[in-house]
Design a protein around this motif. Structure first.
Motif, PDB file in Angstrom:
ATOM      1  N   LYS A 124      -0.757  -6.617  10.417  1.00 44.18           N
ATOM      2  CA  LYS A 124      -0.859  -7.491   9.254  1.00 44.18           C
ATOM      3  C   LYS A 124      -0.533  -6.864   7.900  1.00 44.18           C
ATOM      4  CE  LYS A 124      -2.601 -11.276  11.239  1.00 44.18           C
ATOM      5  NZ  LYS A 124      -1.830 -12.096  11.897  1.00 44.18           N
ATOM      6  N   LYS A 125      -0.549  -5.202   8.062  1.00 44.95           N
ATOM      7  CA  LYS A 125      -0.123  -4.715   6.858  1.00 44.95           C
ATOM      8  C   LYS A 125       0.096  -3.181   7.250  1.00 44.95           C
ATOM      9  CE  LYS A 125      -5.026  -2.967   6.677  1.00 44.95           C
ATOM     10  NZ  LYS A 125      -6.067  -2.535   5.633  1.00 44.95           N
TER      11      LYS A 125
ATOM     12  N   PRO B 281       0.793  -1.164   0.020  1.00 47.45           N
ATOM     13  CA  PRO B 281      -0.080   0.032  -0.055  1.00 47.45           C
ATOM     14  C   PRO B 281       0.849   1.239  -0.060  1.00 47.45           C
ATOM     15  CG  PRO B 281      -0.082  -1.093   2.026  1.00 47.45           C
ATOM     16  CD  PRO B 281       0.542  -2.048   1.278  1.00 47.45           C
ATOM     17  N   TYR B 282       2.186   1.002  -0.102  1.00 50.89           N
ATOM     18  CA  TYR B 282       2.956   2.430   0.005  1.00 50.89           C
ATOM     19  C   TYR B 282       2.573   3.341  -1.025  1.00 50.89           C
ATOM     20  CZ  TYR B 282       5.892   0.355  -3.628  1.00 50.89           C
ATOM     21  OH  TYR B 282       6.443  -0.010  -4.859  1.00 50.89           O
ATOM     22  N   VAL B 283       2.400   2.773  -2.226  1.00 47.31           N
ATOM     23  CA  VAL B 283       2.247   3.969  -3.574  1.00 47.31           C
ATOM     24  C   VAL B 283       1.286   4.828  -3.056  1.00 47.31           C
ATOM     25  CG1 VAL B 283       2.845   1.989  -5.178  1.00 47.31           C
ATOM     26  CG2 VAL B 283       0.180   2.358  -4.429  1.00 47.31           C
ATOM     27  N   VAL B 284       0.464   4.821  -1.898  1.00 44.05           N
ATOM     28  CA  VAL B 284      -0.668   5.964  -1.805  1.00 44.05           C
ATOM     29  C   VAL B 284       0.143   6.885  -0.701  1.00 44.05           C
ATOM     30  CG1 VAL B 284      -2.778   4.779  -2.412  1.00 44.05           C
ATOM     31  CG2 VAL B 284      -1.778   4.567   0.077  1.00 44.05           C
TER      32      VAL B 284
ATOM     33  N   PRO C 152       4.546  -4.060   9.555  1.00 43.41           N
ATOM     34  CA  PRO C 152       4.384  -5.565  10.235  1.00 43.41           C
ATOM     35  C   PRO C 152       5.929  -6.223  10.237  1.00 43.41           C
ATOM     36  CG  PRO C 152       2.983  -5.475   8.218  1.00 43.41           C
ATOM     37  CD  PRO C 152       3.683  -4.257   8.192  1.00 43.41           C
ATOM     38  N   SER C 153       6.978  -5.776   9.362  1.00 41.62           N
ATOM     39  CA  SER C 153       8.073  -6.098   9.766  1.00 41.62           C
ATOM     40  C   SER C 153       9.024  -5.598  11.052  1.00 41.62           C
ATOM     41  CB  SER C 153       9.260  -6.011   8.532  1.00 41.62           C
ATOM     42  OG  SER C 153       9.371  -4.750   8.573  1.00 41.62           O
TER      43      SER C 153
END
Length: 195
Positions: free
Chosen positions: A100-101, A80-83, A93-94
């Motif tokens: 979860k996201k 979702p980083y593109v937004v 999450p890392s």
């Protein structure tokens, strides 16, 4: 006189050598023909067209044009980083295993990462490794500048990071790489925007 000689044994039936040779020759010939037919068939030597459809006794069905092909759907974005935009604060999450996201936060609430900038990858990269390497090279000056603006105590807790597209989304046209500074895995959360 001498003892009675046993009567001469009747000759056992034998095949003549000429007849045996004829059978062997015929067998070899049949085998060669079978092998030749197989070679021609398997090699496609016989240039046969597919049989034409048998004429139908009923009138041909009206031909309908094929349905229009759907417009190409965009490749789903893996991340979702593109937004995200420069200055956005997120948790990942890392770093935060309970997530979860990637989750966007207000920069004054606890978070893991702040976006320092967005860059565009060039076309023509061939592997995920190339995408990662090029993305890191493009983000390095942006992340370095943001890192140098931080107080030393905070800078020591920060790592450079990027979100980059996988190979398939990249090949489909997603070339945005998101540059960021993030806390270390065991470091305490950020609770304010970076400088």
């Amino acid at each position: 006189m001498s003892a009675e000689e046993p009567p001469a044994a009747s000759p056992s039936p034998r095949r003549s050598p000429g007849r045996r040779t004829a059978f062997v020759a015929a067998g070899v010939l049949v085998l060669l023909v079978v092998v030749a037919v197989l070679v021609v068939v398997l090699a496609g030597g016989g240039k046969h067209k597919a049989p034409a459809a048998a004429p139908s006794s009923s009138a041909p069905a009206p031909t309908t044009p094929p349905p229009p092909s759907p417009s190409p759907t965009p490749v789903p974005q893996t991340f979702p980083y593109v937004v995200l935009q420069a200055g956005d604060c997120v948790s990942d999450p890392s770093i935060t295993s309970s997530l979860k996201k990637v989750t966007k936060h207000d920069c004054h609430s606890p978070h893991d990462t702040q976006i320092t900038g967005l860059v565009q990858l060039p076309a023509g990269l061939k592997t995920a490794f190339d995408i990662n390497k090029q993305g890191r090279a493009l983000c390095k000056p942006i992340n370095d500048a943001a890192w140098h603006r931080q107080p030393a105590a905070l800078a020591d807790r920060l790592n450079e990071g990027i979100y980059f597209p996988d190979l398939k989304p990249y090949q489909a046209g997603t070339h945005t790489v998101t540059c960021m500074l993030e806390i270390g895995f065991r470091a305490s959360k950020l609770t304010a925007p970076l400088r």
